[in-house]
Motif scaffolding. Structure first.
Motif, PDB file in Angstrom:
ATOM      1  N   ALA A   1     -24.209  48.226  32.075  1.00  0.00           N
ATOM      2  CA  ALA A   1     -25.104  47.097  31.715  1.00  0.00           C
ATOM      3  C   ALA A   1     -26.114  47.743  30.470  1.00  0.00           C
ATOM      4  N   GLU A   2     -26.247  48.934  30.567  1.00  0.00           N
ATOM      5  CA  GLU A   2     -27.084  49.401  29.297  1.00  0.00           C
ATOM      6  C   GLU A   2     -26.424  49.163  28.171  1.00  0.00           C
ATOM      7  N   ALA A   3     -24.976  49.429  28.121  1.00  0.00           N
ATOM      8  CA  ALA A   3     -24.208  49.298  26.837  1.00  0.00           C
ATOM      9  C   ALA A   3     -23.938  47.906  26.404  1.00  0.00           C
ATOM     10  N   TYR A   4     -23.696  46.938  27.461  1.00  0.00           N
ATOM     11  CA  TYR A   4     -23.972  45.642  27.345  1.00  0.00           C
ATOM     12  C   TYR A   4     -25.023  44.901  26.705  1.00  0.00           C
ATOM     13  N   LEU A   5     -26.313  45.463  27.108  1.00  0.00           N
ATOM     14  CA  LEU A   5     -27.581  45.157  26.811  1.00  0.00           C
ATOM     15  C   LEU A   5     -27.456  45.391  25.194  1.00  0.00           C
ATOM     16  N   SER A   6     -27.201  46.894  24.897  1.00  0.00           N
ATOM     17  CA  SER A   6     -27.218  47.276  23.467  1.00  0.00           C
ATOM     18  C   SER A   6     -26.420  46.263  22.598  1.00  0.00           C
ATOM     19  N   GLU A   7     -25.142  46.148  23.083  1.00  0.00           N
ATOM     20  CA  GLU A   7     -24.298  44.994  22.370  1.00  0.00           C
ATOM     21  C   GLU A   7     -24.883  43.762  22.064  1.00  0.00           C
ATOM     22  N   CYS A   8     -25.566  43.004  23.088  1.00  0.00           N
ATOM     23  CA  CYS A   8     -26.367  42.074  23.049  1.00  0.00           C
ATOM     24  C   CYS A   8     -27.399  41.954  21.886  1.00  0.00           C
ATOM     25  N   GLU A   9     -28.143  43.196  21.957  1.00  0.00           N
ATOM     26  CA  GLU A   9     -29.344  43.157  21.018  1.00  0.00           C
ATOM     27  C   GLU A   9     -28.580  43.655  19.632  1.00  0.00           C
ATOM     28  N   ALA A  10     -27.646  44.181  19.276  1.00  0.00           N
ATOM     29  CA  ALA A  10     -27.085  44.409  18.101  1.00  0.00           C
ATOM     30  C   ALA A  10     -26.663  43.274  17.604  1.00  0.00           C
ATOM     31  N   GLU A  11     -26.007  41.954  18.555  1.00  0.00           N
ATOM     32  CA  GLU A  11     -25.361  40.782  17.959  1.00  0.00           C
ATOM     33  C   GLU A  11     -26.518  39.987  17.551  1.00  0.00           C
ATOM     34  N   VAL A  12     -27.667  40.063  18.230  1.00  0.00           N
ATOM     35  CA  VAL A  12     -28.636  39.180  17.839  1.00  0.00           C
ATOM     36  C   VAL A  12     -29.219  39.561  16.591  1.00  0.00           C
ATOM     37  N   ALA A  13     -29.464  40.890  16.605  1.00  0.00           N
ATOM     38  CA  ALA A  13     -29.810  41.602  15.158  1.00  0.00           C
ATOM     39  C   ALA A  13     -28.995  41.179  14.148  1.00  0.00           C
ATOM     40  N   ASN A  14     -27.772  41.225  14.228  1.00  0.00           N
ATOM     41  CA  ASN A  14     -26.802  40.944  13.159  1.00  0.00           C
ATOM     42  C   ASN A  14     -26.677  39.461  12.873  1.00  0.00           C
ATOM     43  N   LEU A  15     -26.960  38.729  13.751  1.00  0.00           N
ATOM     44  CA  LEU A  15     -27.060  37.122  13.452  1.00  0.00           C
ATOM     45  C   LEU A  15     -28.077  36.710  12.859  1.00  0.00           C
ATOM     46  N   GLU A  16     -29.328  37.530  13.247  1.00  0.00           N
ATOM     47  CA  GLU A  16     -30.818  37.232  12.512  1.00  0.00           C
ATOM     48  C   GLU A  16     -30.361  37.718  11.100  1.00  0.00           C
ATOM     49  N   THR A  17     -29.826  38.697  10.668  1.00  0.00           N
ATOM     50  CA  THR A  17     -29.590  39.193   9.430  1.00  0.00           C
ATOM     51  C   THR A  17     -28.803  38.289   8.508  1.00  0.00           C
ATOM     52  N   GLN A  18     -27.639  37.702   9.131  1.00  0.00           N
ATOM     53  CA  GLN A  18     -26.491  36.767   8.618  1.00  0.00           C
ATOM     54  C   GLN A  18     -27.387  35.318   8.424  1.00  0.00           C
ATOM     55  N   ILE A  19     -28.300  35.066   9.271  1.00  0.00           N
ATOM     56  CA  ILE A  19     -29.055  33.762   9.096  1.00  0.00           C
ATOM     57  C   ILE A  19     -29.951  33.934   7.778  1.00  0.00           C
ATOM     58  N   GLU A  20     -30.656  35.001   7.832  1.00  0.00           N
ATOM     59  CA  GLU A  20     -31.441  35.064   6.577  1.00  0.00           C
ATOM     60  C   GLU A  20     -30.842  35.282   5.242  1.00  0.00           C
ATOM     61  N   ALA A  21     -29.638  35.875   5.578  1.00  0.00           N
ATOM     62  CA  ALA A  21     -28.740  35.894   4.283  1.00  0.00           C
ATOM     63  C   ALA A  21     -28.361  34.555   3.866  1.00  0.00           C
ATOM     64  N   GLN A  22     -27.744  33.541   4.696  1.00  0.00           N
ATOM     65  CA  GLN A  22     -27.371  32.448   4.752  1.00  0.00           C
ATOM     66  C   GLN A  22     -28.331  31.189   4.225  1.00  0.00           C
ATOM     67  N   LYS A  23     -29.834  31.597   4.711  1.00  0.00           N
ATOM     68  CA  LYS A  23     -30.779  30.878   4.169  1.00  0.00           C
ATOM     69  C   LYS A  23     -30.892  30.836   2.679  1.00  0.00           C
ATOM     70  N   LEU A  24     -30.714  32.360   1.986  1.00  0.00           N
ATOM     71  CA  LEU A  24     -30.684  32.333   0.660  1.00  0.00           C
ATOM     72  C   LEU A  24     -29.628  31.810  -0.038  1.00  0.00           C
ATOM     73  N   ILE A  25     -28.383  31.741   0.613  1.00  0.00           N
ATOM     74  CA  ILE A  25     -27.160  31.074  -0.018  1.00  0.00           C
ATOM     75  C   ILE A  25     -27.584  29.553  -0.006  1.00  0.00           C
ATOM     76  N   VAL A  26     -27.999  28.803   0.927  1.00  0.00           N
ATOM     77  CA  VAL A  26     -28.343  27.549   1.252  1.00  0.00           C
ATOM     78  C   VAL A  26     -29.473  27.193  -0.141  1.00  0.00           C
ATOM     79  N   ALA A  27     -30.484  28.047  -0.230  1.00  0.00           N
ATOM     80  CA  ALA A  27     -31.228  27.676  -1.115  1.00  0.00           C
ATOM     81  C   ALA A  27     -30.653  27.786  -2.460  1.00  0.00           C
ATOM     82  N   GLN A  28     -30.001  28.802  -2.869  1.00  0.00           N
ATOM     83  CA  GLN A  28     -29.200  28.875  -4.032  1.00  0.00           C
ATOM     84  C   GLN A  28     -28.487  27.674  -4.301  1.00  0.00           C
ATOM     85  N   CYS A  29     -27.774  27.370  -3.197  1.00  0.00           N
ATOM     86  CA  CYS A  29     -26.620  26.335  -3.563  1.00  0.00           C
ATOM     87  C   CYS A  29     -27.544  24.989  -3.796  1.00  0.00           C
ATOM     88  N   LYS A  30     -28.666  24.908  -3.114  1.00  0.00           N
ATOM     89  CA  LYS A  30     -29.470  23.659  -3.370  1.00  0.00           C
ATOM     90  C   LYS A  30     -30.278  23.639  -4.880  1.00  0.00           C
TER      91      LYS A  30
END
Length: 627
Positions: A569-598
């Protein structure tokens, strides 16, 4: 003179071959969208350069011919003068046609570039939406993993307490067997009587301690109401809303998928304390700033879309790129023009003119009503401004007196938690003492029975203790082996459903004729209900998260099953936390891409480079070099 004309025509021929072609070296590893835009941009630049070249050639030819004409004025006969003029007109026509052709190519190149840039923007926005959808799922998985781990810990604590009671009871039996083995029957009977009295008194102590522990638990839970509130129990208790400003802000931010990322949550209870959990929220300032940029940009865009009352009237009621006020002013101008036509019309034409005037007036009026261009733009701006204000108010609640009150409430909860933990330990210890007394009594009663081998009884108790210890180890390990697995809701069981007001309806809950909770309604019988799409749901139907009927199991709600497998469970929790953090980073980067495209899209649409560049007309007789 003839040689001069040949030189002029030869130079014109050389100039005509001097068109410019632009090429671009593209990295084989770049994306198809980038390659497409690069190619379209190169085509546009090539067209613009060639057009400028053609226009320069036209002025060059004109200047050279006129120069030759001027130099030989005295030698030119009337016939040659006329021939020069005809040839010059033909030459001008040739290059004007060439310039027209290049303008058409520019228009096509511009259209291609706009299309590629627009497609890039749409693709970037779509990718952002996909990432945000993945983030919602990942955040849900993370929440489930945390709930599952806490559930496992509580489950293990309950089991361990039972095993500890079993150990205490068996150890007491061993001690009693050894101490009471030589006693005669009368002494054993006396021991049983005394132990019976002690057990009764200890049961009373356990009851008192359990009530005290329950009261402390209740006080602990209620201490969180000020900032956490509590969800409603349909048909039983109403919801309790947070009273602290920071608590209201936390609920508001947590309730919006886009805002959740600005919150930082940490556990502030002791690490070795498994009885209670206390979570404290603060803000991630970088995330706040990023969200503010998004919200302020939305206000700015809607402000631009609305425009000002003084905006010049648009060319039509729905001209693209024009503000709502400009479109309304077109309707107003159209109405005023048709009213004037009506006022100036002859009597015989007035009915027709009146109908047109009335229609124009209705069109103008409709723009100011719901669904109308001006009304909707005003409402959209008000909504964006209100959204920004609510977000700013929520952020403000994490500072000053509001946050100080929140921190004080957290401290009060921690104190209440400590008191609950102490009361729970007292309750657990009294239960272990009761188990020991019951073990002693069992031992005495066993010795009163005929043909009891004390050594065998002791061996049996030792075996029970060993098994209980092994189960405690298993329970402790179980806490670290729990994993949340998911499976679709395969069918509706008839146990409950969620009504249109998001209230869970159970068997016996009073409902109205539409199936929604109503305290004065008829108790639900649990046989069927009608979902939000008008479908009758019965036992065995697949349901989505909203309780609506679906045909494909893949579309059914994914329900967590925390007891399904035994991965860490602890490893699974760590995986979930890493996935959320990774997606947050990707979302922020993608927002910059959207702004650049716009920004690139806006630049392409609004830039003057989309038209044929202006070329300064050379002075009479001045030579202009080819581009």
């Amino acid at each position: 003179m003839k040689k001069k004309f040949i030189a002029v025509y030869a130079l014109i021929g050389v100039l005509a071959l001097g068109s410019t072609a632009l090429t671009s070296c593209v990295d084989d590893n770049e994306s198809a969208s980038v390659t497409a835009i690069r190619t379209a941009k190169a085509e546009q630049l090539a067209a613009l350069a060639a057009a400028a070249n053609a226009e320069a050639e036209l002025y060059q030819a004109k200047a050279l011919v006129e120069k030759a004409n001027a130099a030989n004025t005295e030698q030119i006969t009337a016939e040659n003068q006329q021939r020069f003029e005809v040839e010059l007109e033909a030459l001008k026509a040739q290059y004007e046609q060439k310039l027209l052709d290049w303008k058409k190519q520019i228009a096509q190149a511009n259209a291609n570039l706009r299309g590629e840039v627009y497609n890039n923007y749409v693709t970037a926005v779509g990718t952002l939406k996909d990432l945000e959808s993945e983030y919602i799922t990942a955040a849900s998985n993370l929440a489930a993993a945390k709930v599952g781990l806490v559930s496992a810990e509580k489950y293990a604590q309950t089991k361990i307490l039972g095993y500890e009671e079993e150990i205490a009871k068996n150890q007491a039996q061993i001690d009693a067997y050894k101490a009471l083995g030589a006693n005669d029957r009368d002494n054993l009977l006396k021991q049983v009587e005394e132990l019976t009295v002690k057990i009764s008194a200890q049961e009373n102590t356990v009851s008192i301690n359990t009530s005290a522990s329950g009261a402390k638990e209740k006080a602990f839970n209620e201490s969180m109401y000020a900032y956490d509130g509590v969800a409603a129990v349909p048909g039983s208790t109403p919801a309790i809303e947070p009273t602290l400003e920071t608590g209201k802000a936390i609920k508001f931010l947590n309730g919006n998928t886009s805002y959740k990322s600005v919150l930082n949550k940490e556990e502030v209870d002791p690490e070795d304390q498994n009885v209670y959990k206390v979570e404290k929220y603060s803000l991630l300032q970088s995330k706040v700033e990023a969200q503010l940029v998004t919200l302020e940009d939305a206000v700015e865009k809607k402000t631009t879309a609305l425009g000002k009352e003084t905006d010049e009237a648009a060319a039509s009621a729905d001209e693209l790129g024009k503000s709502a006020w400009a479109q309304y002013n077109f309707l107003k101008k159209d109405y005023e023009a048709k009213k004037k036509e009506y006022d100036d019309a002859a009597a015989v034409d007035k009915p027709t003119k009146e109908a047109a005037m009335n229609q124009a007036y209705q069109d103008m009026l409709a723009a100011t009503e719901p669904g109308g261009v001006l009304y909707d733009a005003q409402v959209a701006l008000e909504g964006a401004e209100e959204t920004l204000k609510k977000f700013n108010d929520a952020v403000a609640a994490f500072s000053g007196d509001a946050y100080t009150a929140y921190e004080a409430a957290i401290e009060a909860t921690l104190k209440a938690g400590e008191e609950w933990a102490a009361a729970k330990e007292t309750e657990d210890e009294s239960r272990r003492e009761l188990a020991a007394l019951e073990g002693e009594k069992t031992a005495a009663e066993d010795l009163l029975k005929a043909n009891k081998d004390i050594d065998l009884l002791i061996a049996e108790c030792e075996k029970n203790i060993a098994e209980a210890n092994a189960k405690i180890t298993d329970a402790q390990e179980f806490t670290h082996q729990l994993k949340i697995d998911y499976y679709p809701r395969q069918w509706w069981t008839g146990y409950s459903y969620v009504d249109d007001n998001n209230v869970t309806i159970y068997v016996g809950t009073p409902i109205d004729s539409d199936g929604n909770y109503d305290s004065t309604g008829t108790p639900w019988d649990g046989n069927s209900y009608v979902d939000a799409n008008g479908n009758t749901v019965t036992n065995g139907d697949y349901l989505d998260a909203a309780g609506n009927k679906v045909d494909d199991p893949a579309d059914a709600e994914q329900i967590p099953n925390p007891w399904y497998s035994t991965e860490s469970a602890e490893a699974y929790l760590s995986e979930c936390e890493a996935e959320v953090a990774n997606l947050e980073t990707q979302i922020e980067a993608q927002k910059l891409i959207v702004a650049q495209c716009k920004a690139e899209l806006d630049a392409v649409i609004n830039s003057g480079s989309m038209d044929t560049p202006a070329t300064d007309t050379p002075a009479e007789g001045e030579e202009t070099p080819a581009a």
